[in-house]
Motif scaffolding. Sequence first.
Motif, PDB file in Angstrom:
ATOM      1  N   GLY A   8     -32.780  81.146  24.170  1.00 49.45           N
ATOM      2  CA  GLY A   8     -32.975  79.964  25.014  1.00 49.45           C
ATOM      3  C   GLY A   8     -34.306  79.293  24.777  1.00 49.45           C
ATOM      4  O   GLY A   8     -35.316  79.948  24.529  1.00 49.45           O
ATOM      5  N   CYS A   9     -34.279  77.972  24.825  1.00 49.81           N
ATOM      6  CA  CYS A   9     -35.525  77.195  24.722  1.00 49.81           C
ATOM      7  C   CYS A   9     -35.339  75.903  25.513  1.00 49.81           C
ATOM      8  O   CYS A   9     -34.223  75.398  25.633  1.00 49.81           O
ATOM      9  N   ASN A  10     -36.433  75.394  26.045  1.00 49.01           N
ATOM     10  CA  ASN A  10     -36.378  74.125  26.780  1.00 49.01           C
ATOM     11  C   ASN A  10     -36.655  72.934  25.864  1.00 49.01           C
ATOM     12  O   ASN A  10     -36.637  71.797  26.311  1.00 49.01           O
ATOM     13  N   LEU A  11     -36.948  73.177  24.583  1.00 53.98           N
ATOM     14  CA  LEU A  11     -37.187  72.084  23.634  1.00 53.98           C
ATOM     15  C   LEU A  11     -36.167  72.153  22.503  1.00 53.98           C
ATOM     16  O   LEU A  11     -35.483  73.169  22.338  1.00 53.98           O
ATOM     17  N   LYS A  12     -36.126  71.078  21.733  1.00 54.64           N
ATOM     18  CA  LYS A  12     -35.271  71.063  20.531  1.00 54.64           C
ATOM     19  C   LYS A  12     -36.085  70.451  19.403  1.00 54.64           C
ATOM     20  O   LYS A  12     -35.909  69.284  19.065  1.00 54.64           O
ATOM     21  N   CYS A  13     -36.970  71.223  18.837  1.00 51.87           N
ATOM     22  CA  CYS A  13     -37.843  70.694  17.790  1.00 51.87           C
ATOM     23  C   CYS A  13     -37.038  70.550  16.495  1.00 51.87           C
ATOM     24  O   CYS A  13     -36.352  71.499  16.098  1.00 51.87           O
ATOM     25  N   PRO A  14     -37.139  69.409  15.833  1.00 54.17           N
ATOM     26  CA  PRO A  14     -36.373  69.245  14.586  1.00 54.17           C
ATOM     27  C   PRO A  14     -36.766  70.248  13.511  1.00 54.17           C
ATOM     28  O   PRO A  14     -35.969  70.600  12.655  1.00 54.17           O
ATOM     29  N   PHE A  15     -38.012  70.737  13.555  1.00 56.34           N
ATOM     30  CA  PHE A  15     -38.505  71.655  12.528  1.00 56.34           C
ATOM     31  C   PHE A  15     -38.331  73.118  12.933  1.00 56.34           C
ATOM     32  O   PHE A  15     -38.842  74.021  12.271  1.00 56.34           O
ATOM     33  N   CYS A  16     -37.599  73.375  14.022  1.00 59.06           N
ATOM     34  CA  CYS A  16     -37.465  74.748  14.535  1.00 59.06           C
ATOM     35  C   CYS A  16     -36.894  75.683  13.455  1.00 59.06           C
ATOM     36  O   CYS A  16     -35.873  75.386  12.840  1.00 59.06           O
ATOM     37  N   ASP A  17     -37.535  76.824  13.260  1.00 54.21           N
ATOM     38  CA  ASP A  17     -37.020  77.775  12.274  1.00 54.21           C
ATOM     39  C   ASP A  17     -36.313  78.963  12.940  1.00 54.21           C
ATOM     40  O   ASP A  17     -35.997  79.951  12.281  1.00 54.21           O
ATOM     41  N   THR A  57     -45.698  81.183  23.056  1.00 52.24           N
ATOM     42  CA  THR A  57     -45.093  80.160  23.911  1.00 52.24           C
ATOM     43  C   THR A  57     -45.401  78.760  23.404  1.00 52.24           C
ATOM     44  O   THR A  57     -46.420  78.544  22.743  1.00 52.24           O
ATOM     45  N   ASN A  58     -44.505  77.824  23.759  1.00 49.56           N
ATOM     46  CA  ASN A  58     -44.783  76.426  23.403  1.00 49.56           C
ATOM     47  C   ASN A  58     -45.688  75.741  24.437  1.00 49.56           C
ATOM     48  O   ASN A  58     -46.046  74.567  24.285  1.00 49.56           O
ATOM     49  N   GLY A  59     -46.023  76.436  25.502  1.00 51.22           N
ATOM     50  CA  GLY A  59     -47.007  75.911  26.454  1.00 51.22           C
ATOM     51  C   GLY A  59     -46.503  74.823  27.381  1.00 51.22           C
ATOM     52  O   GLY A  59     -47.299  74.054  27.923  1.00 51.22           O
ATOM     53  N   GLY A  68     -39.455  83.622  21.082  1.00 50.55           N
ATOM     54  CA  GLY A  68     -38.161  82.989  21.327  1.00 50.55           C
ATOM     55  C   GLY A  68     -37.740  82.158  20.123  1.00 50.55           C
ATOM     56  O   GLY A  68     -38.166  82.420  18.996  1.00 50.55           O
ATOM     57  N   GLY A  69     -37.035  81.098  20.495  1.00 47.26           N
ATOM     58  CA  GLY A  69     -36.834  80.444  21.771  1.00 47.26           C
ATOM     59  C   GLY A  69     -38.132  80.256  22.551  1.00 47.26           C
ATOM     60  O   GLY A  69     -39.214  80.275  21.984  1.00 47.26           O
ATOM     61  N   GLU A  70     -37.974  80.098  23.846  1.00 44.96           N
ATOM     62  CA  GLU A  70     -39.146  79.970  24.705  1.00 44.96           C
ATOM     63  C   GLU A  70     -39.086  81.084  25.761  1.00 44.96           C
ATOM     64  O   GLU A  70     -38.342  80.980  26.748  1.00 44.96           O
TER      65      GLU A  70
HETATM   66  S1  SF4 Z   1     -38.229  77.823  19.604  1.00 44.24           S
HETATM   67 FE1  SF4 Z   1     -40.184  76.752  19.328  1.00 44.24          FE
HETATM   68  S2  SF4 Z   1     -39.864  75.470  17.516  1.00 44.24           S
HETATM   69 FE2  SF4 Z   1     -37.824  76.107  18.246  1.00 44.24          FE
HETATM   70  S3  SF4 Z   1     -37.122  74.457  19.600  1.00 44.24           S
HETATM   71 FE3  SF4 Z   1     -38.147  75.989  20.893  1.00 44.24          FE
HETATM   72  S4  SF4 Z   1     -40.282  75.294  21.026  1.00 44.24           S
HETATM   73 FE4  SF4 Z   1     -39.354  74.210  19.323  1.00 44.24          FE
END
Ligand code: SF4
Length: 211
Positions: free
Chosen positions: A30-39, A97-99, A71-73
């Motif tokens: 799970g994550c609250n963001l969707k970063c295009p560069f997420c690995d 964490t993504n902060g 994570g994820g977050e």
């Molecule tokens: S895991 Fe990290 S890089 Fe991937 S979507 Fe979440 S915050 Fe962004």
Amino acid sequence: MIVDVSEIFYSIQGEGSKIGYKAIFIRLCGCNLKCPFCDTKYALSCKNPMNAHEIYEKISRFPAKNIIFTGGEPTLKDNFMAYFMKKYNNYSYFLETNGTLFPKKSINLFSHIVVSPKMFAINLDVLKSLIKYSISIEFKFVVDENFTKELELMEELGLKEATFQPVWLNDSMESYIKKTVRIIEKLKDIPYNIRIIPQIHKILYGQKKGV
Ligand code: SF4
């Protein structure tokens, strides 16, 4: 208490100032963001429920005492992390964490926190609270060749130092090294104590999971 776990694995820390230390990673789903560069896209919405005892059984097979919640977050699972760290307090715990979310139940149980802010999703209040309440904290930015926003954020937060990691997208090894050198040269003129570390994990393992 149940939580969805993407993977648990034993490796070395590949990021931030603790780079190179052996550690056990618990990657929560799970994550609250969707970063295009997420690995770690595979961890953004996975389902793999495990209870605390099952997780403990798995980590106790590894000969290391450093646990990294990632994570994820992972701060989405603040209650679970607090519960787990109190129950199994014979480990040192770290957080990546993504902060963007403040883990109020677990923050004082982490020995060290690595915050990796994403420039399109900055929550200044959360970042300031993390700085104020964590026992030990560092900021890590995954940067491209234009890092003006990262420097502005450092200024705003009063940070005197940080780690910059040149982002590895679809670069060949040769182009990644060249990009890293260009970033190093640009950073020589910047009056902050910035540590530049390549994305070691990707150099060593590419996109392989669980290493
Ligand atoms: S895991 Fe990290 S890089 Fe991937 S979507 Fe979440 S915050 Fe962004």
